[in-house]
Design an enzyme around this catalytic site. Structure first.
Site, short mmCIF file in Angstrom:
data_model
loop_
_atom_site.label_atom_id
_atom_site.label_comp_id
_atom_site.label_asym_id
_atom_site.label_seq_id
_atom_site.Cartn_x
_atom_site.Cartn_y
_atom_site.Cartn_z
N CYS A 45 -2.27 3.14 9.03
CA CYS A 45 -3.31 2.19 8.57
C CYS A 45 -4.46 2.10 9.56
CB CYS A 45 -2.75 0.78 8.45
SG CYS A 45 -1.27 0.62 7.49
N HIS A 74 0.87 -1.19 0.00
CA HIS A 74 0.00 0.00 0.00
C HIS A 74 0.91 1.23 0.00
CE1 HIS A 74 -3.73 -1.96 2.10
NE2 HIS A 74 -4.02 -1.72 0.83
N1 ARG Z 1 -3.75 -7.01 6.57
C1 ARG Z 1 -4.17 -5.79 5.96
C2 ARG Z 1 -4.13 -5.96 4.45
O1 ARG Z 1 -3.25 -6.65 3.96
C3 ARG Z 1 -3.33 -4.64 6.38
C4 ARG Z 1 -3.79 -3.33 5.85
C5 ARG Z 1 -2.90 -2.18 6.20
N2 ARG Z 1 -3.47 -0.98 5.78
C6 ARG Z 1 -2.82 0.02 5.16
N3 ARG Z 1 -3.46 1.11 4.94
N4 ARG Z 1 -1.60 -0.12 4.73
O2 ARG Z 1 -4.94 -5.45 3.72
#
Ligand code: ARG
Length: 280
Positions: free
Chosen positions: A263, A167
């Site tokens: 996050c 992300h």
């Molecule tokens: N386990 C989640 C996923 O893989 C973590 C999300 C983290 N969120 C972020 N905005 N980076 O989607």
């Protein structure tokens, strides 16, 4: 004083029970519920000193719902609802849609098949007001023209190439006055050139791999106070010299799922006067 509002979702049903990013590998059923609650509450308490924290009710069976950055992308009273790439998270969408609608947001939804993971992959530049948007692992490049058109923003697309930084908010954090904290190797050459053309060298703060893997870039900044899981002393010093205050708080239970401070939060007030749309 009018306080900024942020959205968080308590970790009542948080655990690692599937693998959709490399951080989750080897961590299935390895997170501690109690430690996660303690860490989340501490983050919420720190954040509450600066902003008003709103709560999204967690839903059983959707353990990643704690990561509210992925609920959607907000600009003014409009939200582009996330459309998750992985089925493991798609069930979060109706809860987020309902919450935003109940709060009076105009909720926009992308056509089926175009994945987009909200503020996890789309970050407003705090200096100039354009939108940095990531693609490559979760959000699709095809979502970017919709963002530009719907939000009347200039969208700068950045290609993520390291699967640990799946992300945009895991490796890229626009700060006040146009500063940028980021991990350059997470992006392809073209994207690095784009960043370098837009952000002058004295405003760029590249971080080491060691800082990046401790989620130093997954930071929340409120009025020059930066909150993150961890940051090396040289990085903290550099930021302090630029007038920022750094607060670190252990979020190791959430790192097991591939997330940290940014996050776990979603800024609900993202005012923007609007610029001419550049893409259709
Ligand atoms: N386990 C989640 C996923 O893989 C973590 C999300 C983290 N969120 C972020 N905005 N980076 O989607």
């Amino acid at each position: 004083m009018n306080r900024l509002r942020y959205l968080m979702c308590p970790p009542d049903h948080y655990q690692v029970n599937y693998v959709i990013n490399p951080w989750m590998e080897g961590n299935v059923q390895r997170s501690s519920q109690q430690r996660a609650i303690d860490q989340w509450q501490k983050l919420q308490a720190i954040l509450s000193q600066y902003v008003q924290v709103e709560r999204l009710t967690p839903a059983q069976g959707w353990p990643d719902m704690v990561f509210t950055a992925n609920a959607g992308l907000i600009v003014n009273q409009t939200v582009v609802l996330s459309q998750f790439y992985h089925p493991e998270r798609q069930g979060e969408q109706p809860y987020c849609r309902d919450w935003f609608a109940a709060q009076g947001y105009q909720v926009l939804e992308l056509p089926q098949g175009i994945a987009f993971e909200g503020a996890g992959d789309a970050l407003l530049d705090r200096g100039q007001g354009w939108l940095w948007s990531g693609y490559g692992f979760r959000s699709m490049l095809e979502s970017h023209p919709y963002l530009a058109k719907w939000l009347s923003l200039e969208v700068l697309s950045l290609h993520l190439i390291d699967k640990r930084f799946y992300h945009l908010d895991t490796c890229f954090c626009p700060l006040s006055e146009g500063y940028l904290l980021y991990y350059p190797p997470a992006f392809d050459t073209y994207s690095n050139h784009l960043i370098e053309r837009r952000i002058p060298p004295e405003k760029r703060i590249p971080v080491s791999e060691a800082d990046a893997i401790h989620f130093a870039c997954n930071a929340v900044e409120i009025d020059r106070v930066i909150l993150a899981n961890s940051m090396s002393y040289p990085l903290q010093e550099r930021l302090q010299k630029l007038g920022f205050t750094v607060i670190t708080t252990d979020l190791s239970e959430f790192l097991k799922a591939g997330g940290a401070a940014k996050c776990l939060t979603l800024r609900l007030d993202e005012p923007l006067s609007g610029m001419p749309a550049l893409a259709g």
